[in-house]
Write an enzyme that holds these catalytic residues in place. Structure first.
Site, PDB file in Angstrom:
ATOM      1  N   CYS A 268      44.547  36.951  40.284  1.00 29.70           N
ATOM      2  CA  CYS A 268      45.093  38.226  39.808  1.00 29.70           C
ATOM      3  C   CYS A 268      45.313  39.224  40.932  1.00 29.70           C
ATOM      4  CB  CYS A 268      44.177  38.824  38.749  1.00 29.70           C
ATOM      5  SG  CYS A 268      42.559  39.312  39.375  1.00 29.70           S
ATOM      6  N   HIS A 310      39.143  42.076  37.305  1.00 29.36           N
ATOM      7  CA  HIS A 310      40.549  41.775  37.081  1.00 29.36           C
ATOM      8  C   HIS A 310      41.408  42.839  37.754  1.00 29.36           C
ATOM      9  CE1 HIS A 310      43.935  39.844  35.361  1.00 29.36           C
ATOM     10  NE2 HIS A 310      44.226  40.775  34.473  1.00 29.36           N
ATOM     11  N   ASP A 325      50.798  43.323  33.268  1.00 29.55           N
ATOM     12  CA  ASP A 325      49.885  42.357  33.877  1.00 29.55           C
ATOM     13  C   ASP A 325      50.650  41.055  34.090  1.00 29.55           C
ATOM     14  OD1 ASP A 325      47.927  40.509  34.558  1.00 29.55           O
ATOM     15  OD2 ASP A 325      46.429  41.354  33.196  1.00 29.55           O
TER      16      ASP A 325
END
Length: 706
Positions: A268, A310, A325
């Site tokens: 991520c 994250h 995202d």
């Protein structure tokens, strides 16, 4: 813009120091050297060490301009990022305290960050320089403009990229009201149909030699800022895969944009940094955010402690900040977290903040973009509604807490949705010990755990018109059971959902006499009626646990009577207990297999109940024939039994026992009497027309033993 030919000694010293700081790693941006003052030559040599060895006469064309003005207010949050866990809407469970699974740097103080270097067609490359006066603490931020011409950024042609302002912190106009108002899944109007051509183009772009060249290629088909962001989003989601190997081995992991592009994979952190960098090159304000996420490995009721886990992004479009995202938009990983699968997820593009907060909690609460903001405790206690929940049209659940307790052995949940949707559930991995009913805008479910303790409840859904049989999990609960209701045990043949609904109505079963899924009978008898809207043929069977009913007897305990477009189902239970009445249908014009439609649960507690089956029917007995009497398939011995049957299109009817007894026809009813003496079986037989010499059997009765 003034030319500073003779800066003061103090200013020279400060600017040179700042150039030392910001120029680290830059290639030479000087294409020709003209007339310089000694101060400018010093700046040039400091900016590019290679220039220090060049002939000083080449410096004649280099001019330094100072653009006065204060840069917009910087975000005052620390630049800490989190680790991700999966490739989709799912992050890993919390790592052991003190362990950074991403191998990231710790939080960086804002004053240590290097501002972005951008360019524009009119102003050239902009280098932001901070000047710190020795006797003052506030920062005065000014810009140096390296003049127009053929300019290069890190060795790549950067001409044509827009100037990007430093990302500003979110303000009041960025905020959305919490909770969700159910109006839209996006934070701004988005027409996906208008994006189709752009999306198709972005997917085909195959540039991986540099991030700058990639952005240039993507922007060829993008006109507005929204289209630029969309093109970047689509490319990343379809060309960067989640690095499951790198996630487990951080020593070989890099989140730098150029490395992510070259490798074609990252976690991520890399997704977010690449997105931020590409947006910056495209002239779009973008910020990488970090925080906690409810994703892969998340357990209902889990608490979040320690570092964030994250990373995602915020982009500034049309005067407001928006969340996205790209990691979760790209695909998903398997349960063992060893394999990534590309599975594009539109939900995480410009997601409405009141929905984004379901599984993304930023370190800086301002980036929730909500009013009021949620606390971490509220985030932990709230229901997890994943992307499937909203993409399938779900609107709300009740209860709104993920952990629920049974009351007298029962727990109830419901789901509200926009349109007719099919549901299923699993309690501890099995579709049992529950009663689920469909409604036009959702479903209701009653759960009766048969063991105390904590039980995982999963609810799945799929569109009513979906051609496949794939259900997606939309919500999970933990059911805490302190007592068990043993009376609510359900037959294993009970199929969910139970009872009539919009689905059975769509299949042609209208105006049911019993709309509830469960029917209680004291004497073991009950009747169901429907209006049939289509030319369909109906088949029914009765089921219960144990061996009391085989398939043939299961059909014989239901008597089906069809009168024009109405059908009646008479049920006689063989004993007390719980039974399932299953209903099937098929088109009369398509004599194939029957399709299951729905079922009822029938319960009887009277242990005195013991009804015999209805008489056995043969293929010549048509659905619109009707038995008026006797209904019992078991006749008394040594008795005269009266028969009354409704049958049409028949020339002659007889009852065969020890002797033959003809029935007479009167106003559509065939009736007469026969004796059961001396026989074990009684048959009703017909001549279909007067010319036939043989009879066809249509009904069979048994006679009690003497």
């Amino acid at each position: 813009m003034d030319v500073l030919s003779k800066p003061t000694h103090l200013a020279r010293k400060q600017i040179c120091n700042e150039f030392d700081r910001v120029s680290e790693g830059l290639t030479c941006v000087l294409t020709s050297m003209g007339n310089f003052c000694s101060f400018c030559i010093t700046l040039a040599k400091r900016l590019c060490p290679g220039c220090a060895s060049e002939d000083d006469n080449k410096a004649n064309d280099f001019t330094v301009h100072m653009e006065m003005g204060v840069v917009t207010e910087q975000d005052n949050q620390p630049s800490s990022t989190g680790l991700e866990g999966d490739g989709n809407g799912n992050s890993r469970s919390q790592p052991p305290q003190g362990t950074d699974l991403n191998g990231r740097r710790g939080p960086t103080d804002l004053h240590e960050q290097i501002p972005p270097i951008t360019s524009g067609p009119d102003k050239g490359t902009q280098v932001t320089v901070e000047i710190h006066h020795e006797d003052t603490s506030p920062q005065l931020i000014k810009r140096l403009s390296l003049g127009k011409g053929s300019q290069r950024l890190r060795g790549h042609d950067n001409q044509g990229f827009q100037k990007t302002e430093a990302p500003r912190p979110p303000g009041a106009k960025d905020l959305h009201v919490y909770p969700w108002d159910k109006s839209s899944l996006k934070s701004m109007p988005v027409d996906l149909e208008q994006f189709k051509k752009l999306d198709d183009y972005a997917l085909k772009v195959n540039v991986k030699n540099s991030v700058e060249e990639l952005v240039k290629a993507l922007l060829k088909q993008a006109r507005t800022d929204l289209e630029k962001v969309r093109a970047i989003w689509m490319w990343i989601c379809h060309h960067i895969e989640y690095d499951v190997v790198g996630y487990h081995n951080k020593s070989q992991l890099s989140s730098k944009p150029r490395d992510v592009l070259q490798m074609g994979k990252s976690i991520c952190e890399g997704y977010a940094e690449l997105f931020e960098h590409m947006c910056s090159l495209a002239g779009i304000q973008c910020k990488k955010l970090s925080g906690h996420a409810k994703g892969h490995g998340y357990k209902t009721g889990q608490t979040f402690t320690g570092d964030s886990d994250h990373a995602w992004n915020a982009v500034y479009l049309e005067g407001r900040w928006h969340l996205l995202d790209s990691t979760w938009g790209s695909g998903s990983v398997d349960d063992s977290f060893t394999t990534f699968t590309y599975r594009y997820n539109e939900f995480y593009f410009l997601t409405h903040p009141a929905l984004f907060i379901n599984n993304h909690f930023p370190d800086n609460s301002n980036w929730q973009l909500l009013k009021p903001t949620l606390t971490l405790k509220e985030f932990e206690n709230n229901m997890l509604h994943n992307s499937n929940f909203y993409m399938l049209g779900m609107l709300a659940t009740h209860p709104e807490t993920p952990i629920i307790q049974t009351v007298n052995g029962k727990a109830s949940v419901s789901v509200e949705c926009r349109s007719s949707t099919l549901f299923m559930f699993k309690l501890k991995g099995a579709e049992e010990q529950g009663l689920m009913t469909l409604e036009k805008r959702g479903m209701k479910l009653d759960i009766y755990p048969q063991k105390t303790g904590r039980h995982k409840l999963e609810i799945f859904a799929k569109p009513s018109k979906a051609s496949d049989d794939i259900y997606n999990c939309v919500v999970e609960y933990v059911v805490e059971c302190q007592s068990v209701d043993k009376a609510m045990r359900f037959p294993k043949d009970l199929h969910q959902p139970v009872g009539p609904s919009w689905f059975s109505e769509r299949q042609g079963f209208l105006r049911p006499s019993h709309s509830e899924p469960v029917l209680h009978t004291n004497d073991g008898r009950c009747s169901f009626t429907f209006t049939l809207s289509k030319d369909i043929s109906v088949l029914t069977t009765l089921h219960t646990d144990g061996r009391s009913l085989d398939e043939d007897m299961g059909r014989r305990h239901v008597l089906q009577i069809q009168r024009r477009n109405q059908v009646e189902l008479k049920v006689h239970l063989p004993h007390a207990g719980s039974f399932v009445l299953k209903i099937y249908s098929r088109k009369k014009s398509d004599p194939g297999n029957y399709d299951y439609i729905f079922n009822y649960l029938i319960k009887c507690l009277n242990t005195e109940v013991k009804w015999p089956a209805f008489p056995k029917s043969f293929c010549k007995w048509l659905q619109d024939y009707e038995i008026l009497e006797p209904l019992s398939g078991l006749l008394p011995a040594n008795r005269n039994v009266h028969f009354r049957l409704k049958m049409h299109g028949i020339a002659k009817v007889v009852v065969e026992a020890e002797n033959i007894y003809p029935l007479t026809h009167n106003k559509g009813v065939w009736e007469g009497t026969c004796s059961t003496s001396g026989c074990r079986e009684v048959f009703v037989m017909v001549h279909e027309n007067a010319n036939h010499t043989t009879y066809s059997k249509v009904l069979r009765y048994e006679v009690e033993a003497q």
